[in-house]
Design an enzyme around this catalytic site. Structure first.
Site, PDB file in Angstrom:
ATOM      1  N   GLY A 115      41.268  44.749  38.303  1.00  0.00           N
ATOM      2  CA  GLY A 115      42.497  44.585  39.058  1.00  0.00           C
ATOM      3  C   GLY A 115      42.540  43.224  39.731  1.00  0.00           C
ATOM      4  N   CYS A 116      43.729  42.758  40.069  1.00  0.00           N
ATOM      5  CA  CYS A 116      43.872  41.417  40.641  1.00  0.00           C
ATOM      6  C   CYS A 116      43.210  41.309  42.019  1.00  0.00           C
ATOM      7  CB  CYS A 116      45.340  41.025  40.703  1.00  0.00           C
ATOM      8  SG  CYS A 116      46.421  42.220  41.523  1.00  0.00           S
ATOM      9  N   HIS A 117      43.509  42.254  42.917  1.00  0.00           N
ATOM     10  CA  HIS A 117      42.867  42.235  44.234  1.00  0.00           C
ATOM     11  C   HIS A 117      41.359  42.405  44.092  1.00  0.00           C
ATOM     12  CE1 HIS A 117      46.829  42.735  46.104  1.00  0.00           C
ATOM     13  NE2 HIS A 117      47.036  43.790  45.335  1.00  0.00           N
ATOM     14  N   ALA A 118      40.968  43.305  43.189  1.00  0.00           N
ATOM     15  CA  ALA A 118      39.543  43.589  43.004  1.00  0.00           C
ATOM     16  C   ALA A 118      38.805  42.362  42.501  1.00  0.00           C
ATOM     17  CB  ALA A 118      39.366  44.753  42.036  1.00  0.00           C
TER      18      ALA A 118
END
Length: 312
Positions: A115-118
């Site tokens: 994921g992008c935030h991850a």
């Protein structure tokens, strides 16, 4: 040799961006599905199994269904949903995670794109956990600010319609159960998921995750210099990871941080700010690039034996 590629979920933001990357390539053949057959299981099954690489750009339930359709042992599935990101049977699509990660991605037939935030959180936190600067049991706190493209087609349409209430930043996922939390915990080496609050703002793309470190709560003497040195050493040979010099003023624009400076790249910029009492790391990336489609293409490149940065 030409690689046959199919994108299942070609109308979403991630799928469309993958097509943009693939359109520049002369070493891939894109297998297309008729619009009328996009939900036809038999048609999708045929194209998936005819491909060397299939990208799944679908919601979790649909991704699981598509993954179950594979019966060609030579087809590599690269999934962009959250469905498989902590599944040990799937390689985690972050080549920079560890020294052994690239070999895993070269040989895996199932790859889960982070994921992008991850991605931003893990790239800043994992080296510090690995170095023992941040013990695995530390309860970290982070926030992310991101452009609205990460919310998909409906959110993009809402913002582009220009509603007044969308002109200011909006914090969301305040039940503190954001869907990226499991991978943020597992892939960073933590035993406790961080407290994490994302914020969406009125710009199209760009993302930055800020994580707080309190030296008084960490073992040994933790300083900005030590944190920066750990990140710089860990990513010394990485093409797409840039650890900015430990120089606060030159990393800012008249005192402000530019969230969008990695847009249209597959680069991640890492920063360390603070003093002996309080430290923050910031990881910046393009949420549609290294945060999604760019990462998927990078994984494909590794898997098919192309230059890792080809097309990126």
């Amino acid at each position: 040799m030409t690689t046959k590629v199919f994108v299942d979920g070609q109308e979403g933001t991630t799928g469309l961006r993958i097509f943009e990357y693939l359109a520049k390539r002369d070493d891939v053949e894109v297998l297309r599905i008729d619009d009328a057959q996009r939900k036809d299981v038999a048609a999708r099954r045929s194209l998936i199994n005819a491909s060397d690489v299939t990208f799944l750009c679908l919601p979790d339930v649909a991704s699981r269904e598509s993954a179950s359709l594979v019966d060609n042992p030579n087809t590599c599935v690269i999934d962009a949903s959250t469905a498989f990101r902590i599944d040990d049977d799937w390689a985690y699509g972050l080549p920079e995670l560890a020294k052994s990660q690239r070999e895993r991605l070269r040989t895996a037939k199932r790859i889960a794109v982070p994921g992008c935030h991850a991605s931003a959180f893990i790239l800043a936190a994992q080296p510090l956990v690995a170095a023992g600067i941040v013990p695995a049991e530390t309860a970290l706190s982070s926030y992310s600010i991101t452009g609205y493209s990460g919310g998909g087609k409906k959110m993009i349409a809402d913002y582009e319609a220009g509603a007044a209430k969308l002109t200011s930043p909006r914090t969301y996922a305040l039940g503190l159960q954001h869907k990226h939390l499991p991978e943020m915990k597992v892939r960073s080496g933590l035993t406790i998921a961080p407290t994490f609050t994302p914020i969406v703002a009125n710009f199209y793309k760009g993302l930055a995750v800020t994580t707080y470190l309190h030296p008084s709560q960490l073992p040994g003497k933790v300083t900005p210099e030590r944190v920066h040195a750990a990140l710089a050493e860990y990513y010394a040979d990485e093409h797409f990871i840039h650890v900015a010099p430990l120089d606060g003023s030159n990393n800012l624009d008249d005192g402000f941080f530019d969230v969008q400076a990695c847009n249209d790249t597959n680069r991640v910029d890492l920063f360390v700010f603070g003093n002996e009492e309080r430290i923050v790391t910031i990881a910046r990336l393009d949420n549609l690039g290294k945060g999604a489609s760019g990462a998927a293409i990078q994984c494909m490149n590794l898997h098919i034996g192309a230059d890792e940065s080809k097309g990126l």
